[in-house]
Write an enzyme that holds these catalytic residues in place. Sequence first.
Site, PDB file in Angstrom:
ATOM      1  N   GLY A  39       0.819  -1.208   0.000  1.00 37.57           N
ATOM      2  CA  GLY A  39       0.000   0.000   0.000  1.00 37.57           C
ATOM      3  C   GLY A  39       0.848   1.251   0.000  1.00 37.57           C
ATOM      4  N   ALA A  42       0.326   8.495   2.782  1.00 36.49           N
ATOM      5  CA  ALA A  42       0.589   9.886   2.428  1.00 36.49           C
ATOM      6  C   ALA A  42       2.084  10.170   2.356  1.00 36.49           C
ATOM      7  CB  ALA A  42      -0.070  10.789   3.451  1.00 36.49           C
ATOM      8  N   PHE A  43       2.871   9.467   3.119  1.00 43.18           N
ATOM      9  CA  PHE A  43       4.294   9.769   3.093  1.00 43.18           C
ATOM     10  C   PHE A  43       5.179   8.538   3.101  1.00 43.18           C
ATOM     11  CE2 PHE A  43       3.198   9.330   7.444  1.00 43.18           C
ATOM     12  CZ  PHE A  43       4.338   8.932   8.113  1.00 43.18           C
ATOM     13  N   ALA A  44       4.619   7.408   2.834  1.00 45.68           N
ATOM     14  CA  ALA A  44       5.424   6.193   2.846  1.00 45.68           C
ATOM     15  C   ALA A  44       4.856   5.150   1.904  1.00 45.68           C
ATOM     16  CB  ALA A  44       5.471   5.626   4.265  1.00 45.68           C
ATOM     17  N   LYS A  45       5.731   4.214   1.552  1.00 47.06           N
ATOM     18  CA  LYS A  45       5.275   3.046   0.795  1.00 47.06           C
ATOM     19  C   LYS A  45       5.458   1.839   1.699  1.00 47.06           C
ATOM     20  CE  LYS A  45       5.811   4.205  -4.035  1.00 47.06           C
ATOM     21  NZ  LYS A  45       6.458   3.906  -5.304  1.00 47.06           N
ATOM     22  N   LYS A  61       7.812  -0.370   6.046  1.00 43.19           N
ATOM     23  CA  LYS A  61       7.324   0.961   5.684  1.00 43.19           C
ATOM     24  C   LYS A  61       8.547   1.822   5.419  1.00 43.19           C
ATOM     25  CE  LYS A  61       3.828   4.065   7.382  1.00 43.19           C
ATOM     26  NZ  LYS A  61       2.686   4.104   8.268  1.00 43.19           N
ATOM     27  N   ASP A 154      -4.551   9.878  14.800  1.00 45.71           N
ATOM     28  CA  ASP A 154      -4.895   9.710  13.388  1.00 45.71           C
ATOM     29  C   ASP A 154      -5.626   8.378  13.205  1.00 45.71           C
ATOM     30  OD1 ASP A 154      -5.037  10.427  10.727  1.00 45.71           O
ATOM     31  OD2 ASP A 154      -3.054   9.642  10.218  1.00 45.71           O
ATOM     32  N   LYS A 156      -8.276   6.017  12.036  1.00 47.37           N
ATOM     33  CA  LYS A 156      -9.223   5.989  10.908  1.00 47.37           C
ATOM     34  C   LYS A 156      -9.214   4.573  10.372  1.00 47.37           C
ATOM     35  CE  LYS A 156      -5.431   7.606   8.057  1.00 47.37           C
ATOM     36  NZ  LYS A 156      -4.905   8.541   7.097  1.00 47.37           N
ATOM     37  N   ASN A 159      -6.088   2.852   9.132  1.00 44.85           N
ATOM     38  CA  ASN A 159      -5.087   2.395  10.083  1.00 44.85           C
ATOM     39  C   ASN A 159      -5.546   1.172  10.877  1.00 44.85           C
ATOM     40  OD1 ASN A 159      -2.935   4.098   9.521  1.00 44.85           O
ATOM     41  ND2 ASN A 159      -3.827   5.771  10.707  1.00 44.85           N
ATOM     42  N   ASP A 172       0.232   2.409  13.192  1.00 42.18           N
ATOM     43  CA  ASP A 172       0.691   3.804  13.300  1.00 42.18           C
ATOM     44  C   ASP A 172       0.538   4.428  14.686  1.00 42.18           C
ATOM     45  OD1 ASP A 172       1.452   3.682  10.701  1.00 42.18           O
ATOM     46  OD2 ASP A 172      -0.166   4.911   9.909  1.00 42.18           O
ATOM     47  N   THR A 194      -8.551  12.000   4.408  1.00 43.39           N
ATOM     48  CA  THR A 194      -9.855  12.588   4.644  1.00 43.39           C
ATOM     49  C   THR A 194      -9.873  13.218   6.031  1.00 43.39           C
ATOM     50  OG1 THR A 194     -12.145  12.053   5.092  1.00 43.39           O
ATOM     51  CG2 THR A 194     -10.587  10.238   5.293  1.00 43.39           C
TER      52      THR A 194
HETATM   53  P1  ATP Z   1      -1.269   7.453   6.500  1.00 43.81           P
HETATM   54  O1  ATP Z   1      -0.157   7.835   5.600  1.00 43.81           O
HETATM   55  O2  ATP Z   1      -2.120   8.594   6.925  1.00 43.81           O
HETATM   56  O3  ATP Z   1      -0.831   6.567   7.634  1.00 43.81           O
HETATM   57  P2  ATP Z   1      -2.235   5.039   5.490  1.00 43.81           P
HETATM   58  O4  ATP Z   1      -2.474   4.395   6.837  1.00 43.81           O
HETATM   59  O5  ATP Z   1      -3.186   4.655   4.400  1.00 43.81           O
HETATM   60  O6  ATP Z   1      -2.251   6.578   5.617  1.00 43.81           O
HETATM   61  P3  ATP Z   1       0.380   3.806   5.504  1.00 43.81           P
HETATM   62  O7  ATP Z   1       0.349   3.677   6.974  1.00 43.81           O
HETATM   63  O8  ATP Z   1       1.623   4.280   4.857  1.00 43.81           O
HETATM   64  O9  ATP Z   1      -0.750   4.749   4.978  1.00 43.81           O
HETATM   65  O10 ATP Z   1       0.002   2.409   4.871  1.00 43.81           O
HETATM   66  C1  ATP Z   1      -0.363   2.287   3.524  1.00 43.81           C
HETATM   67  C2  ATP Z   1      -1.135   1.010   3.319  1.00 43.81           C
HETATM   68  O11 ATP Z   1      -0.257  -0.101   3.429  1.00 43.81           O
HETATM   69  C3  ATP Z   1      -2.215   0.747   4.366  1.00 43.81           C
HETATM   70  O12 ATP Z   1      -3.410   1.373   4.068  1.00 43.81           O
HETATM   71  C4  ATP Z   1      -2.312  -0.766   4.334  1.00 43.81           C
HETATM   72  O13 ATP Z   1      -3.151  -1.158   3.263  1.00 43.81           O
HETATM   73  C5  ATP Z   1      -0.907  -1.193   4.026  1.00 43.81           C
HETATM   74  N1  ATP Z   1      -0.180  -1.566   5.245  1.00 43.81           N
HETATM   75  C6  ATP Z   1       0.450  -0.724   6.098  1.00 43.81           C
HETATM   76  N2  ATP Z   1       1.040  -1.380   7.100  1.00 43.81           N
HETATM   77  C7  ATP Z   1       0.770  -2.684   6.899  1.00 43.81           C
HETATM   78  C8  ATP Z   1       1.097  -3.890   7.596  1.00 43.81           C
HETATM   79  N3  ATP Z   1       1.820  -3.867   8.706  1.00 43.81           N
HETATM   80  N4  ATP Z   1       0.641  -5.049   7.108  1.00 43.81           N
HETATM   81  C9  ATP Z   1      -0.104  -5.074   5.976  1.00 43.81           C
HETATM   82  N5  ATP Z   1      -0.434  -3.985   5.265  1.00 43.81           N
HETATM   83  C10 ATP Z   1      -0.013  -2.805   5.703  1.00 43.81           C
HETATM   84 MG    MG Z   2      -1.145   4.308   8.286  1.00 44.22          MG
END
Ligand code: ATP
Ligand code: MG
Length: 437
Positions: A39, A42-45, A61, A154, A156, A159, A172, A194
């Site tokens: 996934g 907003a600031f990470a892959k 991450k 945060d 939602k 998360n 998070d 959002t």
């Molecule tokens: P934000 O940047 O506000 O945190 P977010 O939660 O959508 O928004 P990330 O925390 O960077 O963004 O995570 C991006 C996506 O990656 C998540 O929505 C989820 O689908 C997937 N993801 C994140 N962490 C994990 C994990 N530990 N295991 C499985 N999938 C994950």
């Molecule tokens: Mg997140």
Amino acid sequence: MREAYDVTVEEDAASSATVGEASSGVVLLGKYRLKELLGVGAFAKVYHATNVSTGQSVAIKALSKREVFRGGLMEHVEREISIMRRLHHPHTLKLFEVLASKSKIYFVLELAKGGELFDKVAQGRFSEDLSRRYFHQLISAVRYCHSAGVFHRDLKLDNLLIDENMDLKVSDFGLSALKDHVRPDGLLHTVCGTPAYVAPEMLAKKGYEGAKVDVWSCGVILFVLAAGYLPFNDHNLAAMYWKICRGQFRFPRWTSPELRRFLSRLLDKNPETRITVDEIIRDPWFSKGYREVRVQHKEFESDHEQSRHRGLNAFDLISFSSGLDMSGLFTDSGSSDCVERIVSGGKPANIMEKVEGVAKAEGVIVRKEANGEGAKLEGQRGNIMIRIGIYRLTDKLVVVEAKRRERRAGNGKGTKFWEDKLNPELQRLVYKAGDQK
Ligand code: ATP
Ligand code: MG
């Protein structure tokens, strides 16, 4: 806006001759083999990865250090991470370790195999019993983290992740400081995600309490689980804010009177009268079938220990997991150059000055690179070829890398210059634990 925060692991991988274009299959820092992209936030892959030696599946991450260093964020991140690493609850996602490379910081997290709770709700709203089951798990995690002094801020659906047993994993927790800095304007948030989960007092920018804000967001989450849609929504952002600030929402007709009452207590626009986490536990709708998850607090330390950790510095962050074995921090090019790396607490400009001083005294030409991150040292007859690279590891520490290429292995002039002159000078710059404490 999003592009500015776009982070790629490939960038690092591209510097390695041993990997191809795609990130899948890349071995990160000699430790984790990257698999598919899970996934993008907003600031990470976030990538799926496996630990090369144990085979354990994890989520990684990746975020760019450039973002993290902007605005002296490192101190905050260190503190939050030190706390986060101490959170052990069955419904919070574990942070296993933090790694760094030249340009990235990697959070190695527990993998949530079941994906996002959002995807389940998107298939259809949950029954009240199923909503309650997940809400129990959410509140259990929130209560535990709050008792440890950690607020999410945060919360939602994005998360809320699900493990292989369909149990909740809140992600998070403790990373809010990171986000504050990456997105310093609270409203910038809305560009990427959002504002639907944001408490009214946060929008009013009056100052707020982490605990109360989390309770509000939990209210929004519960509403979505049971109703299948957001309580405050509008395609017009200003209208959405307006609805949030007025606490204006309508229950779907199928909502039971107990749940209506409970939701009104959670989504109380006045933080003073809003239900607290302890009151939630006693609420009639909530308490049905609730069993407190017993969590051992053994990982929590004495005050003394905690205050020591509060002073955690950048060095500790990096040494958490990888020690000072710098070989683990870099994906090497596999070339036959001799590479020496040290960690220094010195300023890059001063280090460069020292290097120049030693070189000039020996008649070695210094060609500085335009980005200020490196220089090539060349002997007058081409018998010395050393590239010095200076990379920021944290806001206080740098890695000084010396790559040497020699014409005659072992006993050339380059070796002598290196062994007798430059290396001893660099060794004087080595950071010693305690230097910054
Ligand atoms: P934000 O940047 O506000 O945190 P977010 O939660 O959508 O928004 P990330 O925390 O960077 O963004 O995570 C991006 C996506 O990656 C998540 O929505 C989820 O689908 C997937 N993801 C994140 N962490 C994990 C994990 N530990 N295991 C499985 N999938 C994950
Ligand atoms: Mg997140």
